[in-house]
Design a protein around this motif. Structure first.
Motif, PDB file in Angstrom:
ATOM      1  N   MET A   1      -8.238 -51.560  56.963  1.00 23.82           N
ATOM      2  CA  MET A   1      -9.391 -51.101  56.209  1.00 23.82           C
ATOM      3  C   MET A   1      -9.006 -50.948  54.742  1.00 23.82           C
ATOM      4  O   MET A   1      -7.922 -50.486  54.409  1.00 23.82           O
ATOM      5  N   SER A   2      -9.909 -51.337  53.890  1.00 26.54           N
ATOM      6  CA  SER A   2      -9.649 -51.267  52.460  1.00 26.54           C
ATOM      7  C   SER A   2      -9.557 -49.813  52.000  1.00 26.54           C
ATOM      8  O   SER A   2     -10.270 -48.945  52.478  1.00 26.54           O
ATOM      9  N   LYS A   3      -8.682 -49.565  51.037  1.00 29.44           N
ATOM     10  CA  LYS A   3      -8.512 -48.213  50.497  1.00 29.44           C
ATOM     11  C   LYS A   3      -9.167 -48.088  49.127  1.00 29.44           C
ATOM     12  O   LYS A   3      -8.774 -47.254  48.330  1.00 29.44           O
ATOM     13  N   VAL A   4     -10.171 -48.931  48.854  1.00 27.05           N
ATOM     14  CA  VAL A   4     -10.852 -48.912  47.559  1.00 27.05           C
ATOM     15  C   VAL A   4     -12.334 -48.678  47.796  1.00 27.05           C
ATOM     16  O   VAL A   4     -12.945 -49.325  48.647  1.00 27.05           O
ATOM     17  N   CYS A   5     -12.922 -47.754  47.029  1.00 23.75           N
ATOM     18  CA  CYS A   5     -14.357 -47.477  47.121  1.00 23.75           C
ATOM     19  C   CYS A   5     -15.127 -48.620  46.487  1.00 23.75           C
ATOM     20  O   CYS A   5     -14.814 -49.050  45.374  1.00 23.75           O
ATOM     21  N   GLU A   6     -16.164 -49.115  47.176  1.00 24.35           N
ATOM     22  CA  GLU A   6     -16.968 -50.219  46.651  1.00 24.35           C
ATOM     23  C   GLU A   6     -17.967 -49.752  45.595  1.00 24.35           C
ATOM     24  O   GLU A   6     -18.539 -50.566  44.887  1.00 24.35           O
ATOM     25  N   ILE A   7     -18.199 -48.455  45.473  1.00 20.81           N
ATOM     26  CA  ILE A   7     -19.146 -47.930  44.497  1.00 20.81           C
ATOM     27  C   ILE A   7     -18.455 -47.629  43.167  1.00 20.81           C
ATOM     28  O   ILE A   7     -18.841 -48.131  42.115  1.00 20.81           O
ATOM     29  N   CYS A   8     -17.405 -46.814  43.198  1.00 23.18           N
ATOM     30  CA  CYS A   8     -16.766 -46.385  41.951  1.00 23.18           C
ATOM     31  C   CYS A   8     -15.450 -47.095  41.668  1.00 23.18           C
ATOM     32  O   CYS A   8     -14.911 -46.975  40.569  1.00 23.18           O
ATOM     33  N   GLY A   9     -14.893 -47.811  42.644  1.00 20.00           N
ATOM     34  CA  GLY A   9     -13.641 -48.527  42.438  1.00 20.00           C
ATOM     35  C   GLY A   9     -12.402 -47.664  42.563  1.00 20.00           C
ATOM     36  O   GLY A   9     -11.304 -48.104  42.232  1.00 20.00           O
ATOM     37  N   LYS A  10     -12.555 -46.436  43.031  1.00 23.09           N
ATOM     38  CA  LYS A  10     -11.413 -45.534  43.177  1.00 23.09           C
ATOM     39  C   LYS A  10     -10.469 -46.067  44.249  1.00 23.09           C
ATOM     40  O   LYS A  10     -10.901 -46.489  45.315  1.00 23.09           O
ATOM     41  N   GLY A  11      -9.167 -46.047  43.958  1.00 23.95           N
ATOM     42  CA  GLY A  11      -8.163 -46.532  44.891  1.00 23.95           C
ATOM     43  C   GLY A  11      -6.982 -45.590  44.952  1.00 23.95           C
ATOM     44  O   GLY A  11      -6.988 -44.512  44.350  1.00 23.95           O
ATOM     45  N   PRO A  12      -5.923 -45.974  45.677  1.00 20.69           N
ATOM     46  CA  PRO A  12      -4.748 -45.122  45.790  1.00 20.69           C
ATOM     47  C   PRO A  12      -4.019 -44.983  44.456  1.00 20.69           C
ATOM     48  O   PRO A  12      -3.992 -45.909  43.647  1.00 20.69           O
ATOM     49  N   VAL A  13      -3.431 -43.801  44.247  1.00 21.27           N
ATOM     50  CA  VAL A  13      -2.679 -43.509  43.030  1.00 21.27           C
ATOM     51  C   VAL A  13      -1.316 -42.974  43.448  1.00 21.27           C
ATOM     52  O   VAL A  13      -1.222 -42.158  44.358  1.00 21.27           O
ATOM     53  N   ALA A  14      -0.260 -43.418  42.792  1.00 25.27           N
ATOM     54  CA  ALA A  14       1.091 -42.957  43.113  1.00 25.27           C
ATOM     55  C   ALA A  14       1.383 -41.646  42.407  1.00 25.27           C
ATOM     56  O   ALA A  14       0.898 -41.399  41.304  1.00 25.27           O
ATOM     57  N   GLY A  15       2.178 -40.825  43.054  1.00 25.50           N
ATOM     58  CA  GLY A  15       2.580 -39.553  42.469  1.00 25.50           C
ATOM     59  C   GLY A  15       3.893 -39.108  43.067  1.00 25.50           C
ATOM     60  O   GLY A  15       4.611 -39.904  43.671  1.00 25.50           O
ATOM     61  N   ARG A  16       4.205 -37.843  42.915  1.00 24.28           N
ATOM     62  CA  ARG A  16       5.469 -37.315  43.405  1.00 24.28           C
ATOM     63  C   ARG A  16       5.280 -35.962  44.073  1.00 24.28           C
ATOM     64  O   ARG A  16       4.519 -35.139  43.586  1.00 24.28           O
ATOM     65  N   ASN A  17       5.989 -35.750  45.175  1.00 25.03           N
ATOM     66  CA  ASN A  17       6.124 -34.420  45.762  1.00 25.03           C
ATOM     67  C   ASN A  17       7.294 -33.740  45.070  1.00 25.03           C
ATOM     68  O   ASN A  17       8.343 -34.358  44.883  1.00 25.03           O
ATOM     69  N   VAL A  18       7.121 -32.493  44.700  1.00 29.03           N
ATOM     70  CA  VAL A  18       8.208 -31.726  44.104  1.00 29.03           C
ATOM     71  C   VAL A  18       8.388 -30.469  44.939  1.00 29.03           C
ATOM     72  O   VAL A  18       7.492 -29.629  45.031  1.00 29.03           O
ATOM     73  N   SER A  19       9.571 -30.324  45.560  1.00 28.63           N
ATOM     74  CA  SER A  19       9.840 -29.175  46.418  1.00 28.63           C
ATOM     75  C   SER A  19      10.212 -27.957  45.587  1.00 28.63           C
ATOM     76  O   SER A  19      10.365 -28.033  44.365  1.00 28.63           O
ATOM     77  N   HIS A  20      10.387 -26.839  46.287  1.00 35.34           N
ATOM     78  CA  HIS A  20      10.765 -25.598  45.604  1.00 35.34           C
ATOM     79  C   HIS A  20      12.127 -25.728  44.921  1.00 35.34           C
ATOM     80  O   HIS A  20      12.365 -25.162  43.868  1.00 35.34           O
ATOM     81  N   SER A  21      13.032 -26.520  45.535  1.00 33.49           N
ATOM     82  CA  SER A  21      14.350 -26.750  44.931  1.00 33.49           C
ATOM     83  C   SER A  21      14.331 -27.908  43.939  1.00 33.49           C
ATOM     84  O   SER A  21      15.374 -28.330  43.468  1.00 33.49           O
ATOM     85  N   HIS A  22      13.139 -28.405  43.647  1.00 35.55           N
ATOM     86  CA  HIS A  22      12.877 -29.478  42.674  1.00 35.55           C
ATOM     87  C   HIS A  22      13.427 -30.832  43.105  1.00 35.55           C
ATOM     88  O   HIS A  22      13.755 -31.669  42.278  1.00 35.55           O
ATOM     89  N   ARG A  23      13.538 -31.053  44.414  1.00 35.82           N
ATOM     90  CA  ARG A  23      13.828 -32.404  44.909  1.00 35.82           C
ATOM     91  C   ARG A  23      12.543 -33.202  44.807  1.00 35.82           C
ATOM     92  O   ARG A  23      11.473 -32.723  45.188  1.00 35.82           O
ATOM     93  N   VAL A  24      12.636 -34.434  44.323  1.00 38.67           N
ATOM     94  CA  VAL A  24      11.449 -35.239  44.047  1.00 38.67           C
ATOM     95  C   VAL A  24      11.411 -36.436  44.996  1.00 38.67           C
ATOM     96  O   VAL A  24      12.404 -37.148  45.138  1.00 38.67           O
ATOM     97  N   THR A  25      10.261 -36.641  45.675  1.00 35.55           N
ATOM     98  CA  THR A  25      10.047 -37.811  46.520  1.00 35.55           C
ATOM     99  C   THR A  25       8.718 -38.435  46.144  1.00 35.55           C
ATOM    100  O   THR A  25       7.796 -37.753  45.691  1.00 35.55           O
TER     101      THR A  25
END
Length: 63
Positions: A1-25
């Protein structure tokens, strides 16, 4: 299934998880895409992948 909205064009965006000890994934922020039956601009009834924010805002005329 497509992950893009056909109305507004919104799609997936990359980011980062930051833990309490500041480990980044790496992670993805994915929009909540639903397959709904809509009436398009020509008046035809069809199925489309639409994000829930567009449905809530009333940008979609449901059939």
């Amino acid at each position: 299934m497509s992950k893009v909205c056909e109305i507004c064009g919104k799609g997936p965006v990359a980011g980062r998880n930051v833990s309490h000890s500041h480990r980044v994934t790496n992670r993805w922020f994915r929009p909540n895409i639903q397959k709904v039956t809509i009436k398009d601009a020509k008046g035809h009834v069809r199925k489309a992948n639409v994000c829930t924010k567009c449905m809530k805002a009333g940008k979609v005329t449901r059939a």
